[in-house]
Design a protein around this motif. Structure first.
Motif, PDB file in Angstrom:
ATOM      1  N   UNK A  43       6.129   4.186   0.042  1.00  0.00           N
ATOM      2  CA  UNK A  43       5.354   5.329  -0.447  1.00  0.00           C
ATOM      3  C   UNK A  43       4.493   5.943   0.642  1.00  0.00           C
ATOM      4  N   UNK A  44       4.659   5.451   1.870  1.00  0.00           N
ATOM      5  CA  UNK A  44       3.869   5.946   3.002  1.00  0.00           C
ATOM      6  C   UNK A  44       4.749   6.855   3.851  1.00  0.00           C
ATOM      7  N   UNK A  45       4.388   8.133   3.923  1.00  0.00           N
ATOM      8  CA  UNK A  45       5.203   9.112   4.648  1.00  0.00           C
ATOM      9  C   UNK A  45       4.467   9.625   5.875  1.00  0.00           C
ATOM     10  N   UNK A  46       5.207   9.753   6.983  1.00  0.00           N
ATOM     11  CA  UNK A  46       4.697  10.379   8.198  1.00  0.00           C
ATOM     12  C   UNK A  46       5.412  11.710   8.382  1.00  0.00           C
ATOM     13  N   UNK A  47       4.630  12.776   8.444  1.00  0.00           N
ATOM     14  CA  UNK A  47       5.154  14.108   8.741  1.00  0.00           C
ATOM     15  C   UNK A  47       5.269  14.219  10.251  1.00  0.00           C
ATOM     16  N   UNK A  48       6.468  14.146  10.776  1.00  0.00           N
ATOM     17  CA  UNK A  48       6.663  14.087  12.217  1.00  0.00           C
ATOM     18  C   UNK A  48       6.186  15.350  12.957  1.00  0.00           C
ATOM     19  N   UNK A  49       6.559  16.550  12.518  1.00  0.00           N
ATOM     20  CA  UNK A  49       6.089  17.742  13.250  1.00  0.00           C
ATOM     21  C   UNK A  49       4.567  17.875  13.256  1.00  0.00           C
ATOM     22  N   UNK A  50       3.916  17.517  12.154  1.00  0.00           N
ATOM     23  CA  UNK A  50       2.469  17.662  12.054  1.00  0.00           C
ATOM     24  C   UNK A  50       1.700  16.422  12.499  1.00  0.00           C
ATOM     25  N   UNK A  51       2.397  15.302  12.638  1.00  0.00           N
ATOM     26  CA  UNK A  51       1.771  14.023  12.982  1.00  0.00           C
ATOM     27  C   UNK A  51       0.658  13.676  11.987  1.00  0.00           C
ATOM     28  N   UNK A  52       0.998  13.771  10.698  1.00  0.00           N
ATOM     29  CA  UNK A  52       0.074  13.449   9.618  1.00  0.00           C
ATOM     30  C   UNK A  52       0.719  12.434   8.691  1.00  0.00           C
ATOM     31  N   UNK A  53      -0.101  11.683   7.947  1.00  0.00           N
ATOM     32  CA  UNK A  53       0.424  10.684   7.022  1.00  0.00           C
ATOM     33  C   UNK A  53      -0.101  10.929   5.622  1.00  0.00           C
ATOM     34  N   UNK A  54       0.681  10.409   4.665  1.00  0.00           N
ATOM     35  CA  UNK A  54       0.252  10.508   3.268  1.00  0.00           C
ATOM     36  C   UNK A  54       0.762   9.293   2.507  1.00  0.00           C
ATOM     37  N   UNK A  55      -0.142   8.626   1.791  1.00  0.00           N
ATOM     38  CA  UNK A  55       0.213   7.447   1.010  1.00  0.00           C
ATOM     39  C   UNK A  55       0.226   7.845  -0.464  1.00  0.00           C
ATOM     40  N   UNK A  56       1.425   8.022  -1.011  1.00  0.00           N
ATOM     41  CA  UNK A  56       1.574   8.525  -2.372  1.00  0.00           C
ATOM     42  C   UNK A  56       1.021   7.550  -3.411  1.00  0.00           C
ATOM     43  N   UNK A  57       1.093   6.246  -3.117  1.00  0.00           N
ATOM     44  CA  UNK A  57       0.622   5.265  -4.102  1.00  0.00           C
ATOM     45  C   UNK A  57      -0.893   5.314  -4.289  1.00  0.00           C
ATOM     46  N   UNK A  58      -1.608   5.863  -3.312  1.00  0.00           N
ATOM     47  CA  UNK A  58      -3.060   5.948  -3.408  1.00  0.00           C
ATOM     48  C   UNK A  58      -3.575   7.382  -3.406  1.00  0.00           C
ATOM     49  N   UNK A  59      -2.692   8.321  -3.073  1.00  0.00           N
ATOM     50  CA  UNK A  59      -3.130   9.708  -2.987  1.00  0.00           C
ATOM     51  C   UNK A  59      -4.044   9.953  -1.814  1.00  0.00           C
ATOM     52  N   UNK A  60      -3.841   9.211  -0.727  1.00  0.00           N
ATOM     53  CA  UNK A  60      -4.679   9.337   0.467  1.00  0.00           C
ATOM     54  C   UNK A  60      -3.818   9.738   1.650  1.00  0.00           C
ATOM     55  N   UNK A  61      -4.438  10.323   2.660  1.00  0.00           N
ATOM     56  CA  UNK A  61      -3.693  10.725   3.845  1.00  0.00           C
ATOM     57  C   UNK A  61      -4.616  11.251   4.914  1.00  0.00           C
ATOM     58  N   UNK A  62      -4.024  11.729   6.029  1.00  0.00           N
ATOM     59  CA  UNK A  62      -4.843  12.299   7.083  1.00  0.00           C
ATOM     60  C   UNK A  62      -4.214  12.196   8.453  1.00  0.00           C
ATOM     61  N   UNK A  63      -5.081  12.121   9.461  1.00  0.00           N
ATOM     62  CA  UNK A  63      -4.677  12.107  10.859  1.00  0.00           C
ATOM     63  C   UNK A  63      -4.528  10.674  11.369  1.00  0.00           C
ATOM     64  N   UNK A  64      -4.221  10.554  12.661  1.00  0.00           N
ATOM     65  CA  UNK A  64      -4.155   9.236  13.294  1.00  0.00           C
ATOM     66  C   UNK A  64      -5.513   8.535  13.227  1.00  0.00           C
ATOM     67  N   UNK A  65      -6.573   9.304  13.453  1.00  0.00           N
ATOM     68  CA  UNK A  65      -7.926   8.740  13.371  1.00  0.00           C
ATOM     69  C   UNK A  65      -8.210   8.209  11.970  1.00  0.00           C
ATOM     70  N   UNK A  66      -7.851   8.991  10.966  1.00  0.00           N
ATOM     71  CA  UNK A  66      -8.064   8.563   9.577  1.00  0.00           C
ATOM     72  C   UNK A  66      -7.299   7.272   9.276  1.00  0.00           C
ATOM     73  N   UNK A  67      -6.071   7.198   9.800  1.00  0.00           N
ATOM     74  CA  UNK A  67      -5.248   6.012   9.553  1.00  0.00           C
ATOM     75  C   UNK A  67      -5.886   4.762  10.154  1.00  0.00           C
ATOM     76  N   UNK A  68      -6.313   4.856  11.419  1.00  0.00           N
ATOM     77  CA  UNK A  68      -6.891   3.691  12.094  1.00  0.00           C
ATOM     78  C   UNK A  68      -8.180   3.258  11.408  1.00  0.00           C
ATOM     79  N   UNK A  69      -8.982   4.235  10.988  1.00  0.00           N
ATOM     80  CA  UNK A  69     -10.205   3.910  10.251  1.00  0.00           C
ATOM     81  C   UNK A  69      -9.893   3.106   8.992  1.00  0.00           C
ATOM     82  N   UNK A  70      -8.911   3.569   8.241  1.00  0.00           N
ATOM     83  CA  UNK A  70      -8.559   2.905   6.981  1.00  0.00           C
ATOM     84  C   UNK A  70      -7.921   1.547   7.248  1.00  0.00           C
ATOM     85  N   UNK A  71      -7.074   1.485   8.256  1.00  0.00           N
ATOM     86  CA  UNK A  71      -6.342   0.245   8.539  1.00  0.00           C
ATOM     87  C   UNK A  71      -7.282  -0.850   9.020  1.00  0.00           C
TER      88      UNK A  71
END
Length: 332
Positions: A43-71
């Motif tokens: 349920x975790x998708x990476x938009x390659x052209x935009x370099x953005x992520x979205x986690x459908x199971x939680x309704x969360x997403x964002x940039x690389x910075x957002x991902x590292x913060x959450x991880x």
């Protein structure tokens, strides 16, 4: 590093570094099982052209910075500091997609034999005692062939070091060595089965683990190497069943945060970083000890020479005096 620079690092590179690979992908997107928890359907998708992520199971997403913060469960500042210390490739525009095929290959894996690597290990205070735990890895990156000391992890990836190179190939993971005299790593599932109620020593990098092996004479337990503080969550599951946990982590901010997390989960864990508090890590302590020993050996040799020198001169004088006396007696 700032947020703009961090967001320019490809999410796929960060995910691969942390040990996550896509279940399916195309030119526009890549799908993963959630990096934040167990799930059976990606349920975790990476938009390659935009370099953005979205986690459908939680309704969360964002940039690389957002991902590292959450991880890493950390602040923006700490996310930037963490990323600055990793071996990510050079920054690239957000619109650039990753190459479908890796730009490297492993050419051969063999026992340690190259003189340069033997010298490198010696300068790090490491002898033949640690050779069973490492390999000599030859690999090619962008048509340039390199060789390095290789340390295998539980996902068959490699941590690589030589005088000029520090990096990793293939999947990132922890390394679990069950009873360290056995020079072999095993899969994560087997690691969990074998992780018993005995002792375990925990290290950030493999040179620290090798330094421990070099220094130890009687330790009977398992070794757990994080290979990156980002692997801490995986390590916690392995540590869960141990009655004795010894921590030999770095004396820096990342090492302290790692120690605090482990001791929070396992209050019985013991911190041994004070043994090398004047040094960044255990390997730096070992190399300093080796240099100090060599210095003491030289000083001892100089002292012995200084002590013996007057005696030798006295003996020579006595011999010369006796020779002269004998000559005089003949003349008389």
């Amino acid at each position: 590093m700032n947020c703009k620079q961090l967001n320019s690092i490809g999410l796929e590179e960060v995910l691969a570094f942390l040990g996550h690979l896509p279940t399916r992908q195309n030119e526009k997107e890549a799908w993963y099982l959630s990096p934040f928890g167990p799930e059976s359907h990606a349920s975790f998708k990476v938009d390659r052209p935009q370099n953005l992520w979205y986690l459908f199971s939680e309704g969360a997403g964002g940039t690389t910075t957002d991902f590292i913060q959450k991880y890493l469960h950390t602040s923006v500042k700490e996310a930037l500091e963490w990323a600055s210390n990793q071996n990510f490739s050079s920054f690239h525009p957000q619109t650039k997609t990753l190459k479908p095929n890796p730009n490297y290959r492993i050419d051969k894996i063999m026992d340690i034999s190259h003189p340069n690597l033997i010298q490198y290990l010696y300068e790090r205070g490491l002898s033949e005692k640690v050779y069973p735990f490492i390999k000599e890895v030859w690999f090619t990156i962008e048509n340039k062939q390199l060789y390095a000391v290789g340390f295998k992890n539980n996902s068959d990836g490699w941590e690589l070091r030589n005088v000029f190179y520090k990096g990793a190939l293939l999947k990132k993971d922890i390394t679990f060595l069950p009873f360290f005299q056995k020079a072999e790593s095993i899969s994560q599932n087997e690691a969990r089965k074998n992780a018993g109620s005995g002792k375990v020593a925990v290290f950030e990098g493999f040179t620290d683990a090798l330094s421990f092996i070099e220094l130890q004479k009687s330790f009977e337990g398992d070794l757990l190497v994080l290979n990156s503080t980002a692997m801490l969550n995986k390590a916690l599951t392995v540590l869960d069943s141990y009655l004795e946990i010894s921590l030999f982590l770095d004396n820096d901010k990342a090492g302290t945060q790692c120690k605090d997390t482990i001791t929070k989960h396992f209050p019985h864990a013991r911190d041994f970083s004070l043994l090398y508090s004047d040094h960044k890590d255990l390997n730096e302590f070992l190399t300093a000890k080796m240099k100090h020993h060599a210095h003491d050996t030289i000083n001892t040799a100089i002292t012995k020479t200084a002590i013996n020198e007057p005696t030798e001169k006295q003996n020579n004088c006595k011999e010369e005096t006796n020779r002269i006396k004998k000559g005089l007696q003949r003349k008389m």
